[in-house]
Write a protein that holds these residues in place. Sequence first.
Motif, PDB file in Angstrom:
ATOM      1  N   ARG A  70      33.079  60.942  20.976  1.00  0.00           N
ATOM      2  CA  ARG A  70      32.895  60.774  19.525  1.00  0.00           C
ATOM      3  C   ARG A  70      33.933  59.821  18.936  1.00  0.00           C
ATOM      4  O   ARG A  70      33.614  58.984  18.085  1.00  0.00           O
ATOM      5  CB  ARG A  70      32.971  62.137  18.840  1.00  0.00           C
ATOM      6  N   LEU A  71      35.172  59.930  19.395  1.00  0.00           N
ATOM      7  CA  LEU A  71      36.223  59.017  18.933  1.00  0.00           C
ATOM      8  C   LEU A  71      35.834  57.573  19.218  1.00  0.00           C
ATOM      9  O   LEU A  71      35.936  56.694  18.350  1.00  0.00           O
ATOM     10  CB  LEU A  71      37.546  59.344  19.624  1.00  0.00           C
ATOM     11  N   ARG A  72      35.390  57.318  20.427  1.00  0.00           N
ATOM     12  CA  ARG A  72      34.992  55.960  20.815  1.00  0.00           C
ATOM     13  C   ARG A  72      33.803  55.483  19.980  1.00  0.00           C
ATOM     14  O   ARG A  72      33.779  54.359  19.492  1.00  0.00           O
ATOM     15  CB  ARG A  72      34.648  55.944  22.316  1.00  0.00           C
ATOM     16  N   ARG A  73      32.839  56.369  19.806  1.00  0.00           N
ATOM     17  CA  ARG A  73      31.618  55.993  19.098  1.00  0.00           C
ATOM     18  C   ARG A  73      31.885  55.722  17.618  1.00  0.00           C
ATOM     19  O   ARG A  73      31.427  54.719  17.059  1.00  0.00           O
ATOM     20  CB  ARG A  73      30.585  57.116  19.254  1.00  0.00           C
ATOM     21  N   GLU A  74      32.626  56.600  16.949  1.00  0.00           N
ATOM     22  CA  GLU A  74      32.803  56.479  15.499  1.00  0.00           C
ATOM     23  C   GLU A  74      33.856  55.441  15.114  1.00  0.00           C
ATOM     24  O   GLU A  74      33.765  54.832  14.048  1.00  0.00           O
ATOM     25  CB  GLU A  74      33.137  57.840  14.896  1.00  0.00           C
ATOM     26  N   LEU A  75      34.865  55.253  15.967  1.00  0.00           N
ATOM     27  CA  LEU A  75      35.894  54.262  15.653  1.00  0.00           C
ATOM     28  C   LEU A  75      35.558  52.881  16.204  1.00  0.00           C
ATOM     29  O   LEU A  75      36.107  51.872  15.755  1.00  0.00           O
ATOM     30  CB  LEU A  75      37.251  54.732  16.182  1.00  0.00           C
ATOM     31  N   GLY A  76      34.687  52.841  17.214  1.00  0.00           N
ATOM     32  CA  GLY A  76      34.245  51.554  17.740  1.00  0.00           C
ATOM     33  C   GLY A  76      35.304  50.803  18.509  1.00  0.00           C
ATOM     34  O   GLY A  76      35.187  49.583  18.690  1.00  0.00           O
ATOM     35  N   ARG A  77      36.330  51.506  18.977  1.00  0.00           N
ATOM     36  CA  ARG A  77      37.393  50.866  19.740  1.00  0.00           C
ATOM     37  C   ARG A  77      37.652  51.662  21.018  1.00  0.00           C
ATOM     38  O   ARG A  77      37.391  52.869  21.075  1.00  0.00           O
ATOM     39  CB  ARG A  77      38.709  50.783  18.941  1.00  0.00           C
ATOM     40  N   PRO A  78      38.190  51.009  22.064  1.00  0.00           N
ATOM     41  CA  PRO A  78      38.565  51.733  23.275  1.00  0.00           C
ATOM     42  C   PRO A  78      39.584  52.841  22.976  1.00  0.00           C
ATOM     43  O   PRO A  78      40.406  52.709  22.065  1.00  0.00           O
ATOM     44  CB  PRO A  78      39.184  50.643  24.161  1.00  0.00           C
ATOM     45  N   VAL A  79      39.505  53.913  23.754  1.00  0.00           N
ATOM     46  CA  VAL A  79      40.331  55.105  23.502  1.00  0.00           C
ATOM     47  C   VAL A  79      41.305  55.331  24.654  1.00  0.00           C
ATOM     48  O   VAL A  79      40.908  55.389  25.826  1.00  0.00           O
ATOM     49  CB  VAL A  79      39.451  56.357  23.324  1.00  0.00           C
ATOM     50  N   LEU A  80      42.578  55.469  24.307  1.00  0.00           N
ATOM     51  CA  LEU A  80      43.616  55.864  25.256  1.00  0.00           C
ATOM     52  C   LEU A  80      43.879  57.351  25.077  1.00  0.00           C
ATOM     53  O   LEU A  80      44.110  57.816  23.955  1.00  0.00           O
ATOM     54  CB  LEU A  80      44.903  55.077  24.985  1.00  0.00           C
TER      55      LEU A  80
END
Length: 288
Positions: free
Chosen positions: A211-221
């Motif tokens: 969800r973090l990746r999808r809603e923020l549209g940026r790669p997630v660390l």
Amino acid sequence: MSTLRVPRGEVTGLPAWDRCAVMGVVNVTPDSFSDGGRWFETGVAVKHGLALVAEGADLIDVGGESTRPGATRVDEAEELRRVIPVVRELVREGAVISVDTMRASVAERAVEAGARLVNDVSGGRADPRMVPMVATADVPYVVMHWRGQSIDMNDRAVYTDTVTEVIGELREAVDRAVAGGIAPERIVVDPGLGFAKQAAHDLALVDATARLRRELGRPVLVAASRKRFLGRVLAGDGGETPPARERDAATAAVSALVAREGAWAVRVHEVRASADAVRVARALEGAR
């Protein structure tokens, strides 16, 4: 287990890995929560960084300031003394280096020494010079969810809807970075596990990686390595919390799970198990 719901994304200025990357941690500090003092001397820190690369780390995160709960800040001159020689030597040996700092001056010197990524746990809030410096240097930038300095961050761990609030605050931080001149394609987001979070908050955020990746549209660390919430999980109800260095198997489990859910990278102290974990996750993707 769910299938991969979102792509990992790529970060301009860094290699494009075909799986979740592994970021190895080199703490050049006497007081970090899990390994403070072990790698404090420059030569030992460099040797450790190279060992992590040999074990499968794709990039090495070098930091000279502990951000454990309750920690007080080291001064600028001391942080520079700790970090820059280690960055310089690891770059000379061919490692891809990230610098873990909240100070623009340290980030700038590290980039001059060859660091290719700035990992700022404050998301640009601790030093107003950070975002302009990163924009000028045109290097990738990790924006972490942050509510304040380590000395009192536990007091800020109050949420009504953890994931929604963290996404909203991260979006504001990304917007500030972009408004300050950092290209969106150079930005990575980090939910800030353990920073102004209790165990339940951290677990909710790990579960929300896609969800973090999808809603923020940026790669997630995802930086779960050895953190308190894993100790609480392993202790169970009323049990004794295992020390940080006994949480590596649990860390590798998180690495496998978030890799499967689209994390761009995991930040870990013990590399080999997580390097194996993300490769298994990648093989499962290919088996579909």
